[in-house]
Design an enzyme around this catalytic site. Sequence first.
Site, mmCIF file in Angstrom:
data_model
loop_
_atom_site.group_PDB
_atom_site.id
_atom_site.type_symbol
_atom_site.label_atom_id
_atom_site.label_comp_id
_atom_site.label_asym_id
_atom_site.label_seq_id
_atom_site.Cartn_x
_atom_site.Cartn_y
_atom_site.Cartn_z
ATOM 1 N N ASP A 1 0.623 -1.170 -0.086
ATOM 2 C CA ASP A 1 -0.092 0.100 0.042
ATOM 3 C C ASP A 1 0.836 1.273 0.018
ATOM 4 O OD1 ASP A 1 -2.876 -0.890 0.329
ATOM 5 O OD2 ASP A 1 -2.045 -2.172 1.842
ATOM 6 N N TYR B 1 -9.904 -0.835 2.329
ATOM 7 C CA TYR B 1 -9.219 -0.774 3.789
ATOM 8 C C TYR B 1 -8.757 0.625 4.067
ATOM 9 C CZ TYR B 1 -8.694 -5.397 5.624
ATOM 10 O OH TYR B 1 -8.888 -6.683 6.076
HETATM 11 CO CO LIG Z 1 -7.762 -7.487 7.188
#
Ligand SMILES: [Co+2]
Lengths: 689, 689
Positions: free
Chosen positions: B315, B399
Site C-alpha cells: 500500500d 481498507y
Molecule cells: Co484485514
Amino acid sequence: MVLERLQQMASHLTGQVAQHHPFDPLTTEEIAAAVAIIRREYSDLFFNAVTLWEPRKAEMTRWLASPATVPRPHRVADVVAIGRGSKVYDGLVDLDDGTIVRWELTEGVQPLITMEDLQIVESVVRKDAKVIEQCGLIGIPPSDMHKVYCDPWTIGYDERFGSGVRLQQALMYYRPHVDDSQYTYPLDFCPIFNADTQEIVHIDVPKVRRQLNTASPINYHADAIEKQGGFRKDLKPINITQPEGVSFTLDGRTLKWQNWSVHVGFNYREGMVLSNITFNDKGNVRPVFWRMSLAEMVVPYGNPERPHQRKHAFDLGEYGGGYMTNSLALGCDCKGAIHYMDAAFVNRAGEPQVIKNAICIHEEDAGILFKHTDFRDESCTVTRARKLVVSHVFTAANYEYCVYWIFHQDGTIQLEIKLTGILNTYAMNPGESAAPWGTEVYPGVNAHNHQHLFCLRVDPSVDGHDNTVFQVDAVQGAGEVGSEENPYGNAFYAKKTKLGTPGAAMSDYDGSTSRTWEMANTSKLNPYSKKPVSYKLVSREVPSLLPKEGSLVWKRAGFARHAVHVTKYDDDQIHPAGRHVPQTSGEPSQGIPAWIAANPDENLDNTDVVLWHTFGLTHFPSPEDYPVMPAEPMTVLLRPRNFFTQNPALDVPPSYSSAPSQIAAGKTGIRGIVDGISRLAFGGGGSTQ
Amino acid sequence: MVLERLQQMASHLTGQVAQHHPFDPLTTEEIAAAVAIIRREYSDLFFNAVTLWEPRKAEMTRWLASPATVPRPHRVADVVAIGRGSKVYDGLVDLDDGTIVRWELTEGVQPLITMEDLQIVESVVRKDAKVIEQCGLIGIPPSDMHKVYCDPWTIGYDERFGSGVRLQQALMYYRPHVDDSQYTYPLDFCPIFNADTQEIVHIDVPKVRRQLNTASPINYHADAIEKQGGFRKDLKPINITQPEGVSFTLDGRTLKWQNWSVHVGFNYREGMVLSNITFNDKGNVRPVFWRMSLAEMVVPYGNPERPHQRKHAFDLGEYGGGYMTNSLALGCDCKGAIHYMDAAFVNRAGEPQVIKNAICIHEEDAGILFKHTDFRDESCTVTRARKLVVSHVFTAANYEYCVYWIFHQDGTIQLEIKLTGILNTYAMNPGESAAPWGTEVYPGVNAHNHQHLFCLRVDPSVDGHDNTVFQVDAVQGAGEVGSEENPYGNAFYAKKTKLGTPGAAMSDYDGSTSRTWEMANTSKLNPYSKKPVSYKLVSREVPSLLPKEGSLVWKRAGFARHAVHVTKYDDDQIHPAGRHVPQTSGEPSQGIPAWIAANPDENLDNTDVVLWHTFGLTHFPSPEDYPVMPAEPMTVLLRPRNFFTQNPALDVPPSYSSAPSQIAAGKTGIRGIVDGISRLAFGGGGSTQ
Ligand SMILES: [Co+2]
Ligand SMILES: [Co+2]
C-alpha cells in the site's frame, strides 16, 4: 424511566436491594450473621475469610430460567477460620436456614495471609533480639529499630519448615526518614515469623553480608518532588464531562450497557467476578460467558541464591486480590462520571469491614470504532467508539496491579492489566554486580528479574453451556511453489485443532502462527459462514514459565506450565493453584494439574468446559522503573468470531455519514463537521478552514 | 510568551514560516517551482511525485550542530515523472539553485499508482466491449454498466505481462443503487488496464463462472441504518475539553511536548515521518531517534487460485500512504483541542494539490501513570498520564489504516495502527464453500484470508548515531534443578545476542522467550545499572510471512521474511521493497534483501545502523467484520531501558499524594479527593461518601 432511575439511586445510596441476586457478594449483615451462627457452636477462632459460596451452576441455571417457579438458591457463606495451633477450619453456613452445613478441620494447609496478618509482623520484628542483632551487623543501631520495616510475605514454601505451622518471611527494609521509600534500603537478612506464636523462629542470613545502603533517598511523593525542583508546569488540564450522565444502568449489581449485561461480583480472593455475561443481539439475549475472573497469579523471581527462591508470590491465592484492593477516588483513578461499588469482608475478629469505592465503573471514549471513505467521491462514514470499564486496583506489598475489564460495542471483552508500584529490591555491596539475575536500578539497589504470570479463568457459555475449545494456527497451505494446488505458494489458512480432552488440551503459545483459541458452540453454526459461533481468545503477552520443569515454582504453580488448559466444568474447581495456597509444596501439585491428572481423558467436546489462560510478562528491571514504575499495560481480548451475522455496532450513531448520492447532491463534506465541543488548538472556533 | 504564541498562531494561520526547516515537506510553492524548472527543459510529461529529497544525514547533522556557521542544506525536490510509452524519469531539482541536478530515464520500472491513476480506470472499464460482454455473462445487462465499479489495483506482478508496460488490475464490483456497498456484489472476472494506452488489454476469467450476487444490500451509512430501525439512543455524550489549551508547542513543524521534541514531516509515500526525536532529560537534550516512519507494507491474500496471487498490495510503495490520506474532521477522528497540518502534493498535470487536515496532533488522558499505596497507612501517590498523538488515516481502496504515533511521558514511543474499512471480497456461487481460503461473511460474499504486514523503519540515535542492536531473550539459567548453581531451578536472565552484521541480523520473533530487540549505545553506560543506554523494541503482533519461501510474495516483499533486519545506514536506503515497487518480479528482490546481499558481513557494531521491523496480523475474516470492520488495533512500543537514571515522569503533577508523616498528622485520605470535574454517576456531586 425517571422512576426507575430514582429507584436505582435509592438502592445505591442505601446499599440495599429488596433481595440479593444469588451472585451478589455477602453484605456486611450477612457476614455478621454467618459469624454469629458459627460462634454459637465454635469459639476461640479468628476469621480468615467469610465470602459468598456461589450457587451451584445447575441450580442457578434452573432458577435463572424460571425465577418465578424455581426456588431461589440459598445464600451460603464460605468460611475459613483458624483456631489455636494453626488449626484450619473450612465451613459452609446456610444463611437462609441459619445452619452450619459443613465444618471441617483441614489438616496440613495454610489459608492466605490477610492484611491484618501482615500488619502484625513489623512490630514483632522490631522487638526481636536476634533481628536487632542482625540489624547491628549491617549498620543499624538498636536506637534506630523504629526505622526498620518489613513486607511480610507468606513463606511460599520452604522445605525446612513444611506446611504444618503458619509462617511468614519478613522482607526487611529501612527508612532513614518515615517518608523515605524503604525499597532503596533493603536489608540482607530474612526473619521467619510464626503466625501462631507470633514469634521470629529463624533468620536466614546470607554468607556474604551487605551493609545498609548509604545512597541518598530517592522518593516520588509530592514533598520530595517539590524539594527537587518542583513539578512540571506545562501540562494543561483535560476535562472529561458527561452532562447527560452515563450510558449504563444498574439493577442491583447487574450492569447493562450497549447490549451487554453482566453481574459484577467481588470476593476477597479473585477481586472482581463477572457472571452471566450476555449480549442482546437485536432482541435475542445470547449468553456469552457464564463466569470470568482473574483466578490466580504467580510472580517468580529469577535469582537462584537462597532464600530468593521463596520469592514467588501467588498474590491472589496467598494474599487475596480483594483483600488488597484500594479505595478509589474520583478524578484520580478514573475520570468522568463514575459509579463505585464497595466491598465487604470479614476481619480477624469476625466483624464485617468495608472497603469504600473498591470497584469503579465508568465509560471512556475509545477513538474510531469504524470508518470508511469511498476514494471516488470522499463519501464517508466515521463512528466513534465507547467502552465501559469495570476496574479495581490492588496493592501487593510493593507492586500495584490495576485490573480493567473492558466491554466494547463490537462484542469484544478486553482484560487489561496495568503494572505499577515499586520493584521488589535486595541489598548489594559496593562493587558487587547485580547481573545476570538482577539490575542495579539505583546505587546499592538490586532489583531481581521476575515474571508476572496471571491465570484467567473463563467459563464460556457461547450460546449455551456446551462448548468446545479449538486451538487455531495460521499456517501455510499444502503444495510447494509451482505445484498445481499452490502455484504461487501463497495459500494459507486457519488450522483448527480440537482440544478434546484435558490431557490433550495443555497447549503452549506460538507467536509465529499467531496462535489463538476459540471457544465454540459446534451445535450452532453462523448462518452465513457456516462456522460454529465462537469467541476467540487473543493474547500476545504469553511468556513461558521460566522456572524449570520439576522446580519449586513449576510444582506449586502448575497452572503456569501452559498458556491454555481446558477442564470439564466442576463447581468446586475455581482456584488454579488450590484452595489454600500458602506453604503448598507442589507435591502433588494442586489445582489444575491435579484435576487433569484425575481424569486426563475426559470428554471436552461439546460439553460444559472451562478455559484457563496464563499470560503475563517477564520483567528485567531497569533504572526507569525506579523509584516508582510507569504503568505497563497488558491486554487479553475475547473477540466474537462467527458469533454475529454482522458487525454488531452498526447502529452506533456516527460522527459523520454521507452516501455517494448525498455527496452528489451537495452534502457538506466531512471537513465542515464539528462536534460542537472540540476546538482547534491554536485559535479558531469550530471551523477547520 | 504571549508574543511567541501570537507568532505561532500567525504562522499556522498563514501556513508560512520565514525559512523552511530542512526536513519540512515541500510547500505548494516549492512543488510548483520544481515543476516549472523541469518544464523549462522537458515537456510531454505527467507527474507521479514531487517530494522532499531529504538532506543527507552527514550534511544535516553538521548544520544542526551549528546552524549559524554551517550552510543550510539546500531544498531539493525528488521527482518522478512519466512520459509517453510509460517512460519513467527520476530526477532531482535543487530549488535553491533553480537547477536540475539529476535527470535519468529509469528502465524497466513502474512508479506507484496515484489516486488520479485510479480514478481513470473505472470509466474505461464501463465502456469496454469485452467487459460489457463479461458483465452480460454473469447477469448484468449493458444498460446497467453505470452500476459497475472497479477498485483498480496495480497489477502487482504478473509473469505474463512483465514490467515493461504500466498495468492495473481492475477488481470488479456492482452497486444495485449508487449508495449500496459494492463489496457485497463482487464480479468474478478481472480486466487488465494499460495505463499508457488507457485500454483494457486482457480479462482474466475464471474457469467456473459466478453469477452476480442476488443477496439484499447490506450497508452501514446513516440512511441505511435509519431504514433498518434507526440508531441506538442510549449513548450519552462524553465531552473532552481543554479550557486552557494544549500542552504542546510548535515551531514550524517542530513539535515540543513533555520533554519531547520531534520534527513532523510528511510525504506521499510513507505518510508521516518523524525526525530528530530528542528527549530533554533535566536540561540535557538527548537524541533518541534520527528518523522513524512506516516505510512499507504488504497485504498478501491466501487464496492460491489464479489470479488471486496478484492480491498482495504494497500500500505504501504501490499507492502511497500520503497520497491516500484522509482529510480529518474535528470531533470525528479526534476529540479535544486539535492541531491539524495539511499535506501538499503534485498532481498528474504538475499542479500542487493540498489535502487539508492530513495530520492530527492532539493530547489524550491516558489513565494511571503510576500509583503506589503503602499498605501500612494507606499513604498514596497517584499520578495520571497524558499522551500526545500524532496521527493520519489513509484509505487503501477498501481498507482504512489509522496510524497513531503516540508519545508518552515515561519516554515510551508507541506506534498504534488501527485497521478498519471494508474487507476485500470475491464472488461465490450458491452452495460453493469459501473454506479453507476464505469465509462467507454474507450470502454470496467470499472474504479471503490475508495478512497485513507493516515495515517500520527505525533509524536510532540513542545518545548519538553509533548504536548496536541486540536481540534479547528471556531464558532459563544454566544448572538443573538441584544443582549447586541453580538449586531450585528458578534462575532466569536476559540473554543478549549482538546482531553484528546484516547477514547475522535477520531475526525472527520468538513469543516463548518474549523476544525484544535493543538499540543500544555501547559507548555510554547507565551510571547505575552499568548497562548500555538503550531503547527496546517491544512488539507482540509478529506473524510469520505465510507465503512460502521462493513464492511471488516472498520474492517481492523481502522485508517481510524476518521480524527484524538491521543494515548500516545509507542515505539512499529508505524503501524496504525498492523505490519503484509496482510490477517488480522479485528477481532479484529489491530493497532490504539486495542491500544485505551486497554486503552481508558489514560491521554493525557501534556504528550508524537502521532497524527494520515487520509486524502485523493474519486476518481470517468473519461476518462480524462486515459490512464495515470494527477497528482492530495493533501496537509496537519503543521503551527506554537503562536510558534514564530514574522514571523520567516523576515530576508530572499527581492527582493525589500523601506521605506517611502527613497521614500521621491527619491529612485527608485519597477518598476525600476529587478533581472538581469528575462526578458520581448516580446523583451526588464531588463527595464519594
Ligand atoms: Co484485514
Ligand atoms: Co515487575
